[in-house]
Enzyme design. Structure first.
Site, PDB file in Angstrom:
ATOM      1  N   ASP A 140       9.755  -7.505  -0.583  1.00 16.23           N
ATOM      2  CA  ASP A 140       9.075  -7.371  -1.873  1.00 16.23           C
ATOM      3  C   ASP A 140       7.644  -6.864  -1.707  1.00 16.23           C
ATOM      4  O   ASP A 140       7.012  -7.104  -0.680  1.00 16.23           O
ATOM      5  CB  ASP A 140       9.076  -8.733  -2.586  1.00 16.23           C
ATOM      6  CG  ASP A 140       8.784  -8.603  -4.072  1.00 16.23           C
ATOM      7  OD1 ASP A 140       8.886  -7.477  -4.611  1.00 16.23           O
ATOM      8  OD2 ASP A 140       8.444  -9.621  -4.696  1.00 16.23           O
ATOM      9  N   HIS A 184       8.093   2.528  -2.106  1.00 20.21           N
ATOM     10  CA  HIS A 184       9.504   2.456  -1.719  1.00 20.21           C
ATOM     11  C   HIS A 184       9.761   3.343  -0.493  1.00 20.21           C
ATOM     12  O   HIS A 184      10.540   2.985   0.392  1.00 20.21           O
ATOM     13  CB  HIS A 184      10.413   2.872  -2.878  1.00 20.21           C
ATOM     14  CG  HIS A 184      10.324   1.952  -4.070  1.00 20.21           C
ATOM     15  ND1 HIS A 184      10.301   0.587  -3.935  1.00 20.21           N
ATOM     16  CD2 HIS A 184      10.253   2.205  -5.408  1.00 20.21           C
ATOM     17  CE1 HIS A 184      10.218   0.034  -5.144  1.00 20.21           C
ATOM     18  NE2 HIS A 184      10.180   1.000  -6.047  1.00 20.21           N
ATOM     19  N   LEU A 242      24.286  -5.783  16.142  1.00 20.27           N
ATOM     20  CA  LEU A 242      23.772  -6.373  14.901  1.00 20.27           C
ATOM     21  C   LEU A 242      24.695  -6.072  13.722  1.00 20.27           C
ATOM     22  O   LEU A 242      25.169  -4.950  13.549  1.00 20.27           O
ATOM     23  CB  LEU A 242      22.373  -5.808  14.616  1.00 20.27           C
ATOM     24  CG  LEU A 242      21.740  -6.193  13.275  1.00 20.27           C
ATOM     25  CD1 LEU A 242      21.350  -7.667  13.261  1.00 20.27           C
ATOM     26  CD2 LEU A 242      20.516  -5.334  12.978  1.00 20.27           C
TER      27      LEU A 242
HETATM   28  C1  IPE Z   1      13.628  -9.073  -5.555  1.00 20.09           C
HETATM   29  O1  IPE Z   1      12.385  -8.537  -5.871  1.00 20.09           O
HETATM   30  C2  IPE Z   1      14.599  -7.984  -5.254  1.00 20.09           C
HETATM   31  C3  IPE Z   1      14.302  -7.162  -4.081  1.00 20.09           C
HETATM   32  C4  IPE Z   1      13.339  -7.344  -3.226  1.00 20.09           C
HETATM   33  C5  IPE Z   1      15.208  -6.077  -3.877  1.00 20.09           C
HETATM   34  P1  IPE Z   1      11.921  -8.330  -7.393  1.00 20.09           P
HETATM   35  O2  IPE Z   1      10.561  -7.731  -7.318  1.00 20.09           O
HETATM   36  O3  IPE Z   1      12.939  -7.608  -8.156  1.00 20.09           O
HETATM   37  O4  IPE Z   1      11.867  -9.839  -7.908  1.00 20.09           O
HETATM   38  P2  IPE Z   1      11.056 -10.474  -9.118  1.00 20.09           P
HETATM   39  O5  IPE Z   1      11.378  -9.694 -10.351  1.00 20.09           O
HETATM   40  O6  IPE Z   1       9.599 -10.386  -8.771  1.00 20.09           O
HETATM   41  O7  IPE Z   1      11.519 -11.898  -9.167  1.00 20.09           O
HETATM   42  C1  IPE Z   2      10.609  -4.484  -3.743  1.00 21.14           C
HETATM   43  O1  IPE Z   2       9.370  -4.068  -4.174  1.00 21.14           O
HETATM   44  C2  IPE Z   2      11.637  -3.368  -3.768  1.00 21.14           C
HETATM   45  C3  IPE Z   2      12.592  -3.449  -4.871  1.00 21.14           C
HETATM   46  C4  IPE Z   2      12.708  -4.447  -5.704  1.00 21.14           C
HETATM   47  C5  IPE Z   2      13.490  -2.327  -5.041  1.00 21.14           C
HETATM   48  P1  IPE Z   2       8.971  -4.054  -5.703  1.00 21.14           P
HETATM   49  O2  IPE Z   2       9.350  -2.735  -6.283  1.00 21.14           O
HETATM   50  O3  IPE Z   2       9.505  -5.245  -6.398  1.00 21.14           O
HETATM   51  O4  IPE Z   2       7.391  -4.150  -5.617  1.00 21.14           O
HETATM   52  P2  IPE Z   2       6.435  -5.060  -6.491  1.00 21.14           P
HETATM   53  O5  IPE Z   2       6.945  -6.462  -6.365  1.00 21.14           O
HETATM   54  O6  IPE Z   2       6.513  -4.551  -7.889  1.00 21.14           O
HETATM   55  O7  IPE Z   2       5.092  -4.886  -5.867  1.00 21.14           O
HETATM   56 MG    MG Z   3       8.833  -7.109  -6.655  1.00 21.93          MG
END
Ligand code: IPE
Ligand code: IPE
Ligand code: MG
Length: 250
Positions: free
Chosen positions: A12, A29, A123
């Site tokens: 995240d 990303h 893995l």
């Molecule tokens: C969880 O992260 C999903 C992934 C890392 C793929 P999100 O950014 O979607 O989660 P919330 O919305 O902060 O809970």
């Molecule tokens: C995690 O990073 C990746 C996905 C959920 C696809 P985020 O896109 O949630 O990044 P933040 O949490 O908004 O910084």
């Molecule tokens: Mg996020």
């Protein structure tokens, strides 16, 4: 060092990482994908047996269409570029999640990569894509209910193993350690059933900044933990007491 047999990571913080640099979220990303590649190789080198990466949640479909479609393209490019490297590194690739919701070209790339790596014995790499744990559990309940309705199973036969076998994770041991980056302290619909006794590790690092050192720090933290699974570790057992239960409860 005692390694988790199954490590799961909620990657995240990509969007915030990019925004902190005045860049569009998708830059995060792109960088995040590079970090995932590095961490996969490192886990493989260390001898971690199972690695699940939360790449796209069932709820992430709610994001703006442009971001979702970019993520899908990125996923496809990653798979097409990495497939042969995975084979070289003896990494077996599979996914959990509602695959049918993905674009056709992404499904094709997933299937190609799974086929190419199916004989690999190192893995076990699992991408959670379009994955939601509640959706996974709902599906399992529905599949079991159908078997009962069809007379293939009785309600008394339903136990934890039966439920495990009907989840996307069937055949993979439960996660021992779940890492979440970016400072958020929640599970976000990830492996709810499977994480019953997982150790949780939260760190402030945004995923695109996550390094091998961060991984080692998390693994060292895990190795130092005392897992009890509801029991008592032998050395933690209390000394025998001279009082009876009745006296203690009085
Ligand atoms: C969880 O992260 C999903 C992934 C890392 C793929 P999100 O950014 O979607 O989660 P919330 O919305 O902060 O809970
Ligand atoms: C995690 O990073 C990746 C996905 C959920 C696809 P985020 O896109 O949630 O990044 P933040 O949490 O908004 O910084
Ligand atoms: Mg996020």
């Amino acid at each position: 060092m005692k390694l988790p047999n199954h490590l799961a990571i909620i990657m995240d913080g990509n969007g915030r990482w990019a925004q902190l640099r005045g860049q569009p979220r998708v830059f995060g990303h792109i960088k995040g994908t590079r970090i995932a590649k590095k961490i996969i190789t490192e886990c493989s080198r260390l001898g971690v047996k199972n690695l699940t990466l939360y790449a796209f949640s069932a709820e992430n479909w709610l994001r703006p269409e442009a971001e979702v479609s970019f993520l899908m393209k990125l996923l496809r490019r990653y798979l097409d570029k990495e497939s042969q490297n995975l084979v070289k590194e003896n990494i077996r690739f599979s996914i959990i999640g509602e695959v049918e919701r993905l674009p056709k070209d992404v499904i094709d790339s997933i299937q190609k990569t799974m086929r190419a790596t199916q004989e690999c014995t190192g893995l076990n790499l699992i991408f959670a894509i379009s994955y939601g744990s509640r959706q996974e559990i709902t599906r399992a309940v529905s599949a079991i209910a159908q078997k009962v309705r069809d007379g293939d199973m009785s309600p008394e036969q339903i136990n934890e193993s039966v439920i495990n076998e009907h989840l996307g994770t069937a055949g993979t041991p439960d996660p021992d350690l779940i890492i979440r980056t970016s400072g958020e302290k929640r599970i976000s619909n990830f492996l709810l059933w499977q994480a019953a006794y997982a150790e949780l590790y939260f760190c402030e690092t945004l995923w695109p900044d996550f390094t091998k050192l961060d991984l080692m720090t998390a693994l060292a933290d895990f190795a130092a933990r005392c897992r009890r699974f509801g029991g008592l570790k032998a050395e933690n057992s209390p000394p025998p007491t001279q009082y009876s239960d009745e006296q203690l409860l009085h």
